[in-house]
Design a protein around this motif. Structure first.
Motif, PDB file in Angstrom:
ATOM      1  N   ILE A   1      28.330  75.726  11.242  1.00  0.00           N
ATOM      2  CA  ILE A   1      27.531  76.315  10.164  1.00  0.00           C
ATOM      3  C   ILE A   1      28.422  76.681   8.985  1.00  0.00           C
ATOM      4  CG2 ILE A   1      26.151  78.333   9.534  1.00  0.00           C
ATOM      5  CD1 ILE A   1      24.995  78.237  12.401  1.00  0.00           C
ATOM      6  N   ARG A   2      29.597  77.272   9.280  1.00  0.00           N
ATOM      7  CA  ARG A   2      30.506  77.625   8.187  1.00  0.00           C
ATOM      8  C   ARG A   2      31.006  76.374   7.451  1.00  0.00           C
ATOM      9  NH1 ARG A   2      32.051  81.781  11.873  1.00  0.00           N
ATOM     10  NH2 ARG A   2      33.596  80.416  12.852  1.00  0.00           N
ATOM     11  N   THR A   3      31.340  75.331   8.203  1.00  0.00           N
ATOM     12  CA  THR A   3      31.803  74.090   7.574  1.00  0.00           C
ATOM     13  C   THR A   3      30.720  73.481   6.698  1.00  0.00           C
ATOM     14  OG1 THR A   3      33.269  73.643   9.443  1.00  0.00           O
ATOM     15  CG2 THR A   3      32.704  71.783   8.036  1.00  0.00           C
TER      16      THR A   3
ATOM     17  N   VAL B   1      27.940  72.464   1.387  1.00  0.00           N
ATOM     18  CA  VAL B   1      26.789  72.737   0.515  1.00  0.00           C
ATOM     19  C   VAL B   1      27.252  73.332  -0.803  1.00  0.00           C
ATOM     20  CG1 VAL B   1      24.762  74.226   0.238  1.00  0.00           C
ATOM     21  CG2 VAL B   1      25.075  72.953   2.351  1.00  0.00           C
ATOM     22  N   GLY B   2      28.177  74.306  -0.743  1.00  0.00           N
ATOM     23  CA  GLY B   2      28.689  74.912  -1.978  1.00  0.00           C
ATOM     24  C   GLY B   2      29.380  73.895  -2.873  1.00  0.00           C
ATOM     25  N   ASN B   3      30.203  73.035  -2.275  1.00  0.00           N
ATOM     26  CA  ASN B   3      30.897  72.017  -3.077  1.00  0.00           C
ATOM     27  C   ASN B   3      29.916  71.047  -3.726  1.00  0.00           C
ATOM     28  OD1 ASN B   3      33.355  73.131  -2.358  1.00  0.00           O
ATOM     29  ND2 ASN B   3      33.696  71.713  -0.647  1.00  0.00           N
ATOM     30  N   LEU B   4      28.919  70.605  -2.979  1.00  0.00           N
ATOM     31  CA  LEU B   4      27.934  69.678  -3.529  1.00  0.00           C
ATOM     32  C   LEU B   4      27.110  70.330  -4.639  1.00  0.00           C
ATOM     33  CD1 LEU B   4      26.649  67.798  -0.351  1.00  0.00           C
ATOM     34  CD2 LEU B   4      27.843  66.800  -2.304  1.00  0.00           C
TER      35      LEU B   4
ATOM     36  N   LEU C   1      27.029  68.866  -8.406  1.00  0.00           N
ATOM     37  CA  LEU C   1      25.787  68.469  -9.071  1.00  0.00           C
ATOM     38  C   LEU C   1      25.579  69.248 -10.364  1.00  0.00           C
ATOM     39  CD1 LEU C   1      23.426  68.151  -5.976  1.00  0.00           C
ATOM     40  CD2 LEU C   1      24.016  66.320  -7.569  1.00  0.00           C
ATOM     41  N   ALA C   2      25.990  70.531 -10.345  1.00  0.00           N
ATOM     42  CA  ALA C   2      25.839  71.349 -11.557  1.00  0.00           C
ATOM     43  C   ALA C   2      26.706  70.823 -12.699  1.00  0.00           C
ATOM     44  CB  ALA C   2      26.187  72.803 -11.251  1.00  0.00           C
ATOM     45  N   GLU C   3      27.879  70.266 -12.365  1.00  0.00           N
ATOM     46  CA  GLU C   3      28.808  69.763 -13.388  1.00  0.00           C
ATOM     47  C   GLU C   3      28.695  68.264 -13.608  1.00  0.00           C
ATOM     48  OE1 GLU C   3      32.513  70.909 -11.808  1.00  0.00           O
ATOM     49  OE2 GLU C   3      32.195  73.080 -12.046  1.00  0.00           O
TER      50      GLU C   3
ATOM     51  N   GLU D   1      22.448  56.792  -9.934  1.00  0.00           N
ATOM     52  CA  GLU D   1      22.290  56.542  -8.511  1.00  0.00           C
ATOM     53  C   GLU D   1      23.178  57.480  -7.689  1.00  0.00           C
ATOM     54  OE1 GLU D   1      22.955  54.350 -10.756  1.00  0.00           O
ATOM     55  OE2 GLU D   1      21.358  52.849 -10.787  1.00  0.00           O
ATOM     56  N   THR D   2      24.414  57.681  -8.207  1.00  0.00           N
ATOM     57  CA  THR D   2      25.330  58.577  -7.508  1.00  0.00           C
ATOM     58  C   THR D   2      24.805  59.999  -7.509  1.00  0.00           C
ATOM     59  OG1 THR D   2      27.195  57.194  -8.188  1.00  0.00           O
ATOM     60  CG2 THR D   2      27.705  59.412  -7.407  1.00  0.00           C
ATOM     61  N   TYR D   3      24.239  60.406  -8.620  1.00  0.00           N
ATOM     62  CA  TYR D   3      23.660  61.749  -8.725  1.00  0.00           C
ATOM     63  C   TYR D   3      22.548  61.932  -7.690  1.00  0.00           C
ATOM     64  CZ  TYR D   3      21.512  65.889 -10.815  1.00  0.00           C
ATOM     65  OH  TYR D   3      20.997  67.144 -11.025  1.00  0.00           O
ATOM     66  N   ASN D   4      21.681  60.909  -7.603  1.00  0.00           N
ATOM     67  CA  ASN D   4      20.590  60.982  -6.618  1.00  0.00           C
ATOM     68  C   ASN D   4      21.127  60.998  -5.186  1.00  0.00           C
ATOM     69  OD1 ASN D   4      18.684  60.981  -8.670  1.00  0.00           O
ATOM     70  ND2 ASN D   4      18.461  58.742  -8.650  1.00  0.00           N
ATOM     71  N   GLU D   5      22.167  60.193  -4.944  1.00  0.00           N
ATOM     72  CA  GLU D   5      22.760  60.174  -3.615  1.00  0.00           C
ATOM     73  C   GLU D   5      23.347  61.531  -3.252  1.00  0.00           C
ATOM     74  OE1 GLU D   5      25.576  57.055  -3.708  1.00  0.00           O
ATOM     75  OE2 GLU D   5      24.084  55.433  -3.670  1.00  0.00           O
ATOM     76  N   LEU D   6      23.967  62.192  -4.238  1.00  0.00           N
ATOM     77  CA  LEU D   6      24.512  63.524  -3.983  1.00  0.00           C
ATOM     78  C   LEU D   6      23.398  64.509  -3.633  1.00  0.00           C
ATOM     79  CD1 LEU D   6      27.210  63.818  -6.811  1.00  0.00           C
ATOM     80  CD2 LEU D   6      27.596  63.502  -4.363  1.00  0.00           C
ATOM     81  N   GLN D   7      22.262  64.379  -4.327  1.00  0.00           N
ATOM     82  CA  GLN D   7      21.149  65.263  -4.027  1.00  0.00           C
ATOM     83  C   GLN D   7      20.601  65.023  -2.603  1.00  0.00           C
ATOM     84  OE1 GLN D   7      18.497  64.492  -7.410  1.00  0.00           O
ATOM     85  NE2 GLN D   7      18.857  66.602  -8.093  1.00  0.00           N
ATOM     86  N   VAL D   8      20.504  63.731  -2.231  1.00  0.00           N
ATOM     87  CA  VAL D   8      20.031  63.400  -0.888  1.00  0.00           C
ATOM     88  C   VAL D   8      20.998  63.948   0.156  1.00  0.00           C
ATOM     89  CG1 VAL D   8      19.613  61.502   0.734  1.00  0.00           C
ATOM     90  CG2 VAL D   8      18.744  61.357  -1.605  1.00  0.00           C
ATOM     91  N   GLU D   9      22.284  63.781  -0.093  1.00  0.00           N
ATOM     92  CA  GLU D   9      23.281  64.295   0.836  1.00  0.00           C
ATOM     93  C   GLU D   9      23.187  65.806   0.968  1.00  0.00           C
ATOM     94  OE1 GLU D   9      28.124  64.166   1.620  1.00  0.00           O
ATOM     95  OE2 GLU D   9      27.261  63.274  -0.199  1.00  0.00           O
TER      96      GLU D   9
END
Length: 566
Positions: free
Chosen positions: A214-216, A221-224, A228-230, A361-369
């Motif tokens: 859960i911690r990992t 989640v924080g990194n993604l 996405l914000a940047e 596409e990469t942005y969308n993939e990041l969101q899916v991930e």
């Protein structure tokens, strides 16, 4: 009490009962053939017929549903609450009975018997009628003589506790609470077992492992979320990416070529150095001949000079070739280095563009991930919460189990005089059979699941001693329950109980049964082989008893039903 047992089978061996000691005798006859045996004359079937008329289930394999017996009527006259009741039942229609000429369902007959024999009221937690009557009509085929506190070889001690507690007058409400705790523990155990089954897909894992995962996932989640914000979407991202990949392949190819070229240059320079060091020396030939005091002709010396001149010519030509090859390699390597520098610079520019942003596409993939990782994290958190709940439930159940054991112990302490009375009865019965040589006790012990009844007779643990411990236990149970209006006024035993008992102890047990039955207003019914009865009589059994029926080993008509079948 039983009054009579009859049937419309022509040669059925009817039984007539009286208060006190009743013995059905299986006798060997002179006319019996050598191969005839009393082991199949119907002693056990006699008890099963009684049980049949007292509401037993009659499954397809029941003896009274055999084709030879199913059409017959069996009748029991029984005294209930001061009046004689006549019960008839047949194997053809085992679901109904005739009670005083009125057709009733077997379930309704059981309900009536539960009230009139055992004073059951139908309250929650009370044992069933069939679980109680099984202690009064033990069935050897079910292993009912294997253990005093059980009436079925597959029955657990916990399953029989409710029946015995009721017959001995203990607290059923405590047993009901203990049963709830035991059920909860069993359910929790089954859930834990199911959770470890990969087929069910419910593997929970260990708490510390889940916390680490859960911690990992939280870090991911924080990194993604920050990425996405940047995130900036670059136009023609795919073309830039393709160019960067192309340049990377080109650079790898140039690097491979440079490595090969540098190896070739090293080989050429090594060859040049070798040419310089490997000029031939002919002086050793002249020295060798001088030592041998042999003068070489002038023509030979001249020939050596010519060979040396030729060799110098060859070496100079090879040296010029190697020098030329070296220069060519140096120029080629320099050109490749320049091309490599230009390609690397161009790739660096492309990568800077790509680093500044990414494709849609990469942005969308990041969101899916991100969604996937959040889902996985939520699943692990639910599993972790389940483990916490289970651990809390387990601790709670352990606490309740300890509390129940304390409550049972307190209850037994409060009932000390009642428990002492039961124990005294059992010990006195065992003393009548064995005297002071075998101390005996019936202890009632507290556990987290209820009351544990432990009847013992000291000395060796032979089957005969165990049988007498069961006899004393049943007699104690029947007397106690009848005294307090919780049990019937009869007790039935099969001859198997006495099969391993010595004659002296058998005589003592039968005399004890007659004395207790007469004193307590009970009826003790037992089936015995005539030679066992004779053995007991030879050891001092001389009291009066009622021979309620007689069976013989005569093949054609001597058995209980008056017929033979396979």
């Amino acid at each position: 009490m039983f009054i009579s047992l009859t049937s419309d089978l022509p040669d059925f061996k009817s039984a007539s009962f009286r208060p006190g000691l009743n013995i059905m005798v299986a006798e060997r006859t002179r006319a019996a053939r050598r191969q005839d045996s009393r082991n199949a004359v119907g002693k056990t079937s006699f008890i099963r017929v009684l049980d049949f008329l007292l509401g037993a289930d009659a499954r397809p394999d029941h003896i009274l549903r055999r084709p030879e017996l199913a059409e017959a009527f069996y009748e029991l006259q029984l005294e209930l609450e001061g009046r004689v009741v006549r019960i008839q039942r047949t194997g053809v229609d085992p679901g109904t009975l005739q009670v005083d000429g009125i057709t009733v369902k077997n379930a309704a007959w059981r309900q009536r018997l539960s009230k009139e024999l055992f004073a059951l009221t139908g309250k929650s937690g009370e044992p069933s009628y069939r679980s109680l009557i099984a202690f009064y009509l033990r069935d050897v085929q079910n292993g009912a003589f294997d253990n005093a506190t059980e009436v079925h070889r597959k029955q657990t001690a916990t399953a029989s506790q409710s029946s015995l507690a009721y017959l001995f007058g203990l607290d059923l409400s405590l047993l009901e609470q203990a049963k709830e705790v035991a059920t909860a523990e069993k359910s929790l155990k089954e859930l834990r077992k199911a959770a470890k089954d990969p087929v069910l897909g419910m593997t929970l894992g260990k708490a510390q492992d889940l916390d680490a995962q859960i911690r990992t996932l939280g870090i991911q989640v924080g990194n993604l979320e920050r990425e996405l914000a940047e995130f900036k979407v670059v136009e023609q991202y795919s073309q830039h990416r393709a160019r960067a990949d192309e340049l990377s392949r080109y650079i790898r190819k140039l690097n491979d070529s440079l490595v090969m070229g540098e190896r070739r240059l090293g080989d050429v320079e090594a060859a040049i150095n070798q040419e310089d060091e490997s000029q031939p020396d002919h002086s050793y030939v002249q020295e060798m001949y001088d030592q041998l005091q042999i003068t070489l002709p002038g023509g030979v010396i001249r020939r050596f000079d010519e060979v040396a001149a030729f060799h110098r010519s060859v070496v100079e030509n090879r040296r010029r070739y190697l020098d030329g090859e070296r220069v060519s390699l140096l120029e080629s390597l320099e050109e490749m280095r320049q091309r490599l520098e230009r390609a690397d610079s161009e790739r660096a520019n492309v990568m800077r563009i790509l680093d500044a942003g990414g494709a849609l596409e990469t942005y969308n993939e990041l969101q899916v991930e991100l969604i996937h990782i959040r889902g996985r994290m939520s699943e692990l958190q639910q599993r972790r919460e389940t483990i916490d709940k289970w651990e809390n439930a387990n601790r709670h159940l352990q606490l309740r189990s300890a509390e129940m054991e304390l409550r049972f112990s307190t209850d037994l302490s409060d009932r000390r005089s009642q428990i002492d009375e039961i124990a005294q009865l059992y010990s006195s019965y065992a003393y009548e059979i064995y005297g002071s040589g075998r101390p005996a006790s019936l202890s009632v012990e507290a556990s987290k699941t209820g009351y544990n009844f432990v009847p013992t007779i000291g000395g060796d643990r032979s089957q005969g001693v165990k049988s007498m411990a069961l006899f004393c236990f049943d007699l104690t149970m029947a007397v106690t329950a009848h005294r307090y209006g919780r049990g019937p006024d009869f007790l039935v035993h099969d001859s198997h109980l006495y099969s391993d008992v010595e004659g002296r102890q058998m005589a003592s047990a039968l005399m004890l049964a007659e004395k207790v039955a007469s004193r307590e207003g009970l009826q003790y019914v037992v089936t015995l082989n005539s030679d066992d009865l004779k053995k007991a009589q030879d050891e001092g059994f001389q009291v009066e008893f009622n021979e309620c029926a007689k069976l013989t080993d005569r093949y054609d008509t001597g058995g209980l039903f008056g017929i033979r079948f396979n």
